[in-house]
Design a protein around this motif. Structure first.
Motif, PDB file in Angstrom:
ATOM      1  N   ASP A   1      38.003  45.156  52.283  1.00 37.06           N
ATOM      2  CA  ASP A   1      37.116  45.885  51.153  1.00 37.06           C
ATOM      3  C   ASP A   1      37.107  47.217  52.448  1.00 37.06           C
ATOM      4  OD1 ASP A   1      35.838  45.610  53.290  1.00 37.06           O
ATOM      5  OD2 ASP A   1      33.700  45.310  52.385  1.00 37.06           O
ATOM      6  N   THR A   2      37.320  48.262  52.142  1.00 42.09           N
ATOM      7  CA  THR A   2      37.324  49.337  52.487  1.00 42.09           C
ATOM      8  C   THR A   2      36.396  50.949  51.288  1.00 42.09           C
ATOM      9  OG1 THR A   2      39.302  50.948  53.847  1.00 42.09           O
ATOM     10  CG2 THR A   2      40.304  50.215  51.797  1.00 42.09           C
TER      11      THR A   2
ATOM     12  N   LEU B   1      39.998  44.402  38.442  1.00 42.05           N
ATOM     13  CA  LEU B   1      40.397  42.654  38.052  1.00 42.05           C
ATOM     14  C   LEU B   1      39.830  41.726  38.237  1.00 42.05           C
ATOM     15  CD1 LEU B   1      43.419  41.128  36.851  1.00 42.05           C
ATOM     16  CD2 LEU B   1      43.825  41.089  39.630  1.00 42.05           C
ATOM     17  N   ARG B   2      39.500  41.119  37.609  1.00 40.67           N
ATOM     18  CA  ARG B   2      38.694  39.788  37.426  1.00 40.67           C
ATOM     19  C   ARG B   2      39.674  38.420  36.593  1.00 40.67           C
ATOM     20  NH1 ARG B   2      32.490  39.544  36.402  1.00 40.67           N
ATOM     21  NH2 ARG B   2      33.016  39.908  34.123  1.00 40.67           N
TER      22      ARG B   2
ATOM     23  N   ALA C   1      41.626  35.528  41.307  1.00 44.65           N
ATOM     24  CA  ALA C   1      40.932  36.627  42.043  1.00 44.65           C
ATOM     25  C   ALA C   1      40.695  38.370  41.382  1.00 44.65           C
ATOM     26  CB  ALA C   1      43.144  37.908  41.448  1.00 44.65           C
ATOM     27  N   LYS C   2      40.313  38.526  42.575  1.00 41.95           N
ATOM     28  CA  LYS C   2      39.032  39.829  41.913  1.00 41.95           C
ATOM     29  C   LYS C   2      39.082  41.473  42.678  1.00 41.95           C
ATOM     30  CE  LYS C   2      34.422  38.850  41.415  1.00 41.95           C
ATOM     31  NZ  LYS C   2      33.735  38.057  41.704  1.00 41.95           N
ATOM     32  N   VAL C   3      39.056  42.271  42.071  1.00 44.36           N
ATOM     33  CA  VAL C   3      39.569  43.935  42.554  1.00 44.36           C
ATOM     34  C   VAL C   3      38.625  43.837  42.401  1.00 44.36           C
ATOM     35  CG1 VAL C   3      41.230  45.899  42.752  1.00 44.36           C
ATOM     36  CG2 VAL C   3      41.689  43.694  43.162  1.00 44.36           C
TER      37      VAL C   3
ATOM     38  N   SER D   1      37.447  46.496  47.484  1.00 45.44           N
ATOM     39  CA  SER D   1      37.349  45.639  47.995  1.00 45.44           C
ATOM     40  C   SER D   1      38.241  44.002  46.916  1.00 45.44           C
ATOM     41  CB  SER D   1      35.833  44.639  48.051  1.00 45.44           C
ATOM     42  OG  SER D   1      35.447  44.500  46.198  1.00 45.44           O
ATOM     43  N   ALA D   2      39.239  43.055  47.649  1.00 45.48           N
ATOM     44  CA  ALA D   2      39.799  42.648  47.063  1.00 45.48           C
ATOM     45  C   ALA D   2      39.832  40.956  47.130  1.00 45.48           C
ATOM     46  CB  ALA D   2      41.594  42.870  47.497  1.00 45.48           C
ATOM     47  N   SER D   3      39.731  40.049  46.418  1.00 50.84           N
ATOM     48  CA  SER D   3      39.422  38.877  46.768  1.00 50.84           C
ATOM     49  C   SER D   3      40.529  37.561  46.022  1.00 50.84           C
ATOM     50  CB  SER D   3      38.199  38.154  46.584  1.00 50.84           C
ATOM     51  OG  SER D   3      38.198  36.633  46.874  1.00 50.84           O
ATOM     52  N   LEU D   4      42.092  37.604  46.913  1.00 50.54           N
ATOM     53  CA  LEU D   4      42.608  36.919  45.961  1.00 50.54           C
ATOM     54  C   LEU D   4      42.752  35.343  46.829  1.00 50.54           C
ATOM     55  CD1 LEU D   4      45.509  38.855  46.726  1.00 50.54           C
ATOM     56  CD2 LEU D   4      44.287  38.881  45.141  1.00 50.54           C
TER      57      LEU D   4
END
Length: 459
Positions: free
Chosen positions: A221-222, A151-152, A169-171, A200-203
């Motif tokens: 992240d993981t 997702l971007r 959001a970025k996944v 990894s995710a950033s919201l």
């Protein structure tokens, strides 16, 4: 040859990982479209039954036994998604006053009445690769790499009426899957794959409605594991049936929650969150009609209903700080495709599909403009020589009108009472263009036969 194959394997994984880490995200959370150029040209009909070539390994590991010899494929996909949320009613905010709470237009509270503008940005590049090596007449090993989720979402208007629900959001995912396949007999093959998945995710969202409101950022992240199992059946000459299962991957993210007013964050809290990505079942049938025509059908069910509430807790104390609430439904994907062999080297194909989305008017978030969608696809393959094949695919996706309704009962507002003070409704008319190209190379000589020998030998 062995050293060449080892070098090719390493290069395939490195290239895919590098590109996926940099750009393999898109304006939808699951990325079906980046897995295969051949499949894209037929809306992925027959993915479970091997109808889309080597890309079928991403759905059904048993299809690896359909590729004799030693083969590698590299797919390169560009996805452009457009979704522009425009408010359908004035956005309001309930604010405290000396006479009690009062509901006012968002401008009166220092906010912006603007819509998001396009949330898809300039699109995304998505790579995928496949390798299959036949060791005996019955046993195969291989490797797939790709980005199954991504997702971007970055609105053109960073200051907009719904910024408290989401600014960007970025996944990103990188999935590497060692694969084995065994041909039990002429009509039955089985396969399995281990999924090693980086996530990894950033919201980001705003702490208030004002243009200068501090951003609240959750990042983590993981690397975690899952598996795929599959079977193919050939009950009649020219008929192939495939059935496969992809397990859920339980991603255990560790990262930070921070609020920033400038270059220096004012608060940084180490956090962790457990999320279960959906498992799925896919079924496919491929049928040879005659020497020129072949038909394909597919059905895929994805268990998105397990993706509901994700508590974000402090690493040190385990105390919940917030929760990411999605409340998704299960999704269904139905596809049909047709291939026409124009001559010995050129094959033309087309497909159509309809997808029942996991997202609806109740749970849709400002990050995503998903809804039920119609796929229209076309593509071609050209056999350049006995070792090298080129695939091209194109898909246009018409997405039904997507509405967001932050009117008090949205899952994001339920978990955060402060957000109930904002009433925001909007609608987008999304669409998606996807183009993809792939090269398939056979490392051995097609005329050479694989020796018949048992997998396990006795002394």
């Amino acid at each position: 040859m062995k050293s060449l194959l080892k070098l090719t394997t390493a290069a395939t994984v490195s290239l895919s990982a590098l590109l996926a880490a940099g750009a393999a995200s898109a304006s939808s959370f699951a990325i079906r479209s980046g897995q295969s150029a051949e499949g894209l040209g037929m809306a992925y009909a027959g993915a479970a039954s091997g109808g889309i070539g080597m890309g079928a390994m991403a759905w059904n590991p048993a299809t690896i036994t359909m590729f004799p010899g030693r083969n590698s494929q590299w797919n390169f996909t560009y996805l452009y998604a457009n979704g522009d949320y425009k408010p359908t009613s004035p956005t309001t905010v309930t604010v405290p006053t000396p006479l009690g709470p009062r509901t006012v237009p968002i401008q009166a509270a220092g906010g912006s009445p603007l819509g998001t503008g396009n949330i898809g940005g300039d699109g995304a590049f998505i790579p995928a690769s496949y390798s299959a090596w036949q060791l005996t007449d019955r046993f195969w090993i291989g490797l797939t790499t790709g980005a199954p989720f991504g997702l971007r979402s970055k609105p053109e208007n960073q200051v907009h009426a719904a910024q408290t629900f989401g600014r960007s959001a970025k996944v990103r995912t990188i999935n590497v899957a060692p694969t084995i396949g065994y041909k039990v007999n002429d009509w039955l093959s089985v396969g399995a794959a281990l999924q090693v998945q980086y996530f990894s995710a950033s919201l980001k969202q705003a702490a208030g409605v004002a243009a200068n409101a501090a951003p609240v950022i959750i990042e983590g992240d993981t690397i975690d594991f899952g598996y795929r199992l599959g079977v193919t059946l050939t009950p009649f000459d020219g008929t192939t049936i495939g059935l496969a299962y992809r397990s859920s991957v339980r991603q255990t993210l560790e990262g930070t929650l921070r609020t920033a007013t400038g270059p220096t964050p004012t608060a940084v809290i180490p956090v962790k969150a457990n999320l279960n990505l959906p498992d799925s079942v896919v079924f496919g049938v491929s049928q040879v009609i005659n020497e020129q025509w072949q038909a394909h059908l597919g059905v895929e069910w994805t268990n998105w209903s397990r993706f509901r509430n994700i508590p974000v807790v402090a690493q040190a104390s385990g105390v919940p700080l917030t929760s990411l609430n999605f409340q998704y439904d299960d999704s269904w994907y139905f596809s049909a495709g047709l291939e026409y062999k124009y001559n010995r080297d050129l094959t033309l194909r087309a497909g159509v599909a309809y997808e029942l989305s996991a997202v609806n008017d109740y749970n849709r978030q400002i990050f995503i403009s998903d809804n039920d969608r119609l796929w229209l696809s076309a593509g071609a393959s050209y056999q350049l020589n006995e070792k090298l094949k080129l695939d091209l695919g194109y898909t246009y996706i018409h997405v039904n009108s997507a509405k967001v309704n932050y009117t008090g009962n949205h899952p994001q507002q339920v978990v955060n009472p402060a957000l109930r003070a904002i009433s925001y409704t909007a609608k987008a008319e999304p669409y998606i263009h996807i183009v993809s190209a792939a090269l398939t190379y056979r490392w051995d000589t097609p005329t050479e036969t694989i020796p018949v020998r048992p997998v396990v030998r006795k002394n």
